[in-house]
Design a protein around this motif. Structure first.
Motif, mmCIF file in Angstrom:
data_model
loop_
_atom_site.group_PDB
_atom_site.id
_atom_site.type_symbol
_atom_site.label_atom_id
_atom_site.label_comp_id
_atom_site.label_asym_id
_atom_site.label_seq_id
_atom_site.Cartn_x
_atom_site.Cartn_y
_atom_site.Cartn_z
ATOM 1 N N THR A 76 0.827 -1.206 0.000
ATOM 2 C CA THR A 76 0.000 0.000 0.000
ATOM 3 C C THR A 76 0.861 1.256 0.000
ATOM 4 O O THR A 76 0.545 2.234 -0.683
ATOM 5 C CB THR A 76 -0.958 -0.006 1.209
ATOM 6 N N SER A 77 1.960 1.248 0.737
ATOM 7 C CA SER A 77 2.841 2.426 0.745
ATOM 8 C C SER A 77 3.519 2.619 -0.606
ATOM 9 O O SER A 77 3.670 3.755 -1.059
ATOM 10 C CB SER A 77 3.860 2.338 1.876
ATOM 11 N N VAL A 78 3.886 1.537 -1.269
ATOM 12 C CA VAL A 78 4.468 1.641 -2.623
ATOM 13 C C VAL A 78 3.424 2.188 -3.593
ATOM 14 O O VAL A 78 3.735 3.040 -4.440
ATOM 15 C CB VAL A 78 5.026 0.283 -3.096
ATOM 16 N N GLU A 79 2.189 1.729 -3.470
ATOM 17 C CA GLU A 79 1.115 2.241 -4.334
ATOM 18 C C GLU A 79 0.951 3.749 -4.143
ATOM 19 O O GLU A 79 0.908 4.500 -5.125
ATOM 20 C CB GLU A 79 -0.209 1.547 -4.007
ATOM 21 N N GLY A 80 0.856 4.179 -2.894
ATOM 22 C CA GLY A 80 0.691 5.607 -2.612
ATOM 23 C C GLY A 80 1.868 6.433 -3.090
ATOM 24 O O GLY A 80 1.698 7.509 -3.667
ATOM 25 N N TRP A 81 3.072 5.906 -2.864
ATOM 26 C CA TRP A 81 4.285 6.609 -3.298
ATOM 27 C C TRP A 81 4.320 6.750 -4.821
ATOM 28 O O TRP A 81 4.639 7.821 -5.348
ATOM 29 C CB TRP A 81 5.505 5.853 -2.782
ATOM 30 N N ALA A 82 3.984 5.676 -5.529
ATOM 31 C CA ALA A 82 4.001 5.706 -7.000
ATOM 32 C C ALA A 82 2.965 6.688 -7.539
ATOM 33 O O ALA A 82 3.226 7.396 -8.525
ATOM 34 C CB ALA A 82 3.757 4.306 -7.563
ATOM 35 N N LEU A 83 1.809 6.755 -6.905
ATOM 36 C CA LEU A 83 0.797 7.734 -7.329
ATOM 37 C C LEU A 83 1.252 9.155 -7.006
ATOM 38 O O LEU A 83 1.099 10.067 -7.826
ATOM 39 C CB LEU A 83 -0.543 7.452 -6.641
ATOM 40 N N HIS A 84 1.809 9.337 -5.821
ATOM 41 C CA HIS A 84 2.290 10.665 -5.416
ATOM 42 C C HIS A 84 3.368 11.176 -6.365
ATOM 43 O O HIS A 84 3.373 12.347 -6.735
ATOM 44 C CB HIS A 84 2.812 10.617 -3.982
ATOM 45 N N ARG A 85 4.281 10.300 -6.741
ATOM 46 C CA ARG A 85 5.368 10.681 -7.647
ATOM 47 C C ARG A 85 4.909 10.767 -9.096
ATOM 48 O O ARG A 85 5.680 11.154 -9.971
ATOM 49 C CB ARG A 85 6.516 9.676 -7.529
ATOM 50 N N ARG A 86 3.670 10.379 -9.338
ATOM 51 C CA ARG A 86 3.051 10.428 -10.673
ATOM 52 C C ARG A 86 3.802 9.571 -11.695
ATOM 53 O O ARG A 86 3.931 9.940 -12.863
ATOM 54 C CB ARG A 86 2.923 11.852 -11.167
ATOM 55 N N TYR A 87 4.301 8.433 -11.216
ATOM 56 C CA TYR A 87 4.909 7.490 -12.147
ATOM 57 C C TYR A 87 3.833 6.947 -13.074
ATOM 58 O O TYR A 87 2.704 6.716 -12.653
ATOM 59 C CB TYR A 87 5.591 6.338 -11.407
ATOM 60 N N ARG A 88 4.201 6.744 -14.319
ATOM 61 C CA ARG A 88 3.257 6.259 -15.315
ATOM 62 C C ARG A 88 2.649 4.918 -14.922
ATOM 63 O O ARG A 88 1.490 4.654 -15.187
ATOM 64 C CB ARG A 88 3.976 6.095 -16.660
#
Length: 160
Positions: A89-101
């Motif tokens: 869940t933290s990786v998901e949130g981080w990836a969304l926050h960083r706006r990774y494709r």
């Protein structure tokens, strides 16, 4: 450029993922500390004692599940599962926050893979909380698919 409305939707999902991840990691750490301190067996004994004193049907059902599931091995397995989910869940949130494709697609795959289990549990026992959980997860999946596809089409237009 992303509109403010769409950015708010993404920020709400990131906030949800951050709060969920923090709660899961804290729960896993607390569980590991209690189990490492040797409190697994006393916890099981406490649950057994409580089972004798409850009268409400939902309390009895909850305690029956806890009695069945609170062996030390299962408690460690549960701690590991909660910790792993908190990490994902933290990786998901981080990836969304960083706006990774790939961020929205990670959340879509992780979240939608649980939908069949949620539907199964809902078919076994209907409750408002289960319906709400399913609705929120489906809304997140739909929003992120829409968001990712829109960003991809905007990139294609910009490349032409």
């Amino acid at each position: 450029m992303e509109s403010v409305d769409r950015a708010v939707g993404l920020r709400l999902i990131v906030l949800y993922k951050a709060v969920k991840a923090a709660a899961e990691v804290l729960l896993a750490v607390a569980g590991a500390i209690l189990l490492a301190a040797g409190l697994g067996e006393p916890l099981h004994g406490f649950i057994l004692a409580m089972r004798e004193h409850v009268v409400a049907a939902w309390s009895t059902r909850l305690l029956e599940v806890l009695v069945r599931e609170t062996t030390p091995g299962r408690l460690w397995l549960g701690v590991g599962a909660v910790a792993a989910d908190g990490l994902l869940t933290s990786v998901e949130g981080w990836a969304l926050h960083r706006r990774y494709r790939w961020g929205p697609w990670l959340v879509v795959v992780a979240t939608s893979s649980l939908v069949p289990f949620e539907v199964y549990e809902l078919s076994r026992r209907m409750s408002a909380a289960r319906v709400a959980t399913l609705a929120v997860n489906l809304a997140i999946v739909a929003y992120l698919v829409w968001h990712a596809r829109r960003r991809a089409s905007q990139r294609q237009v910009a490349q032409r």
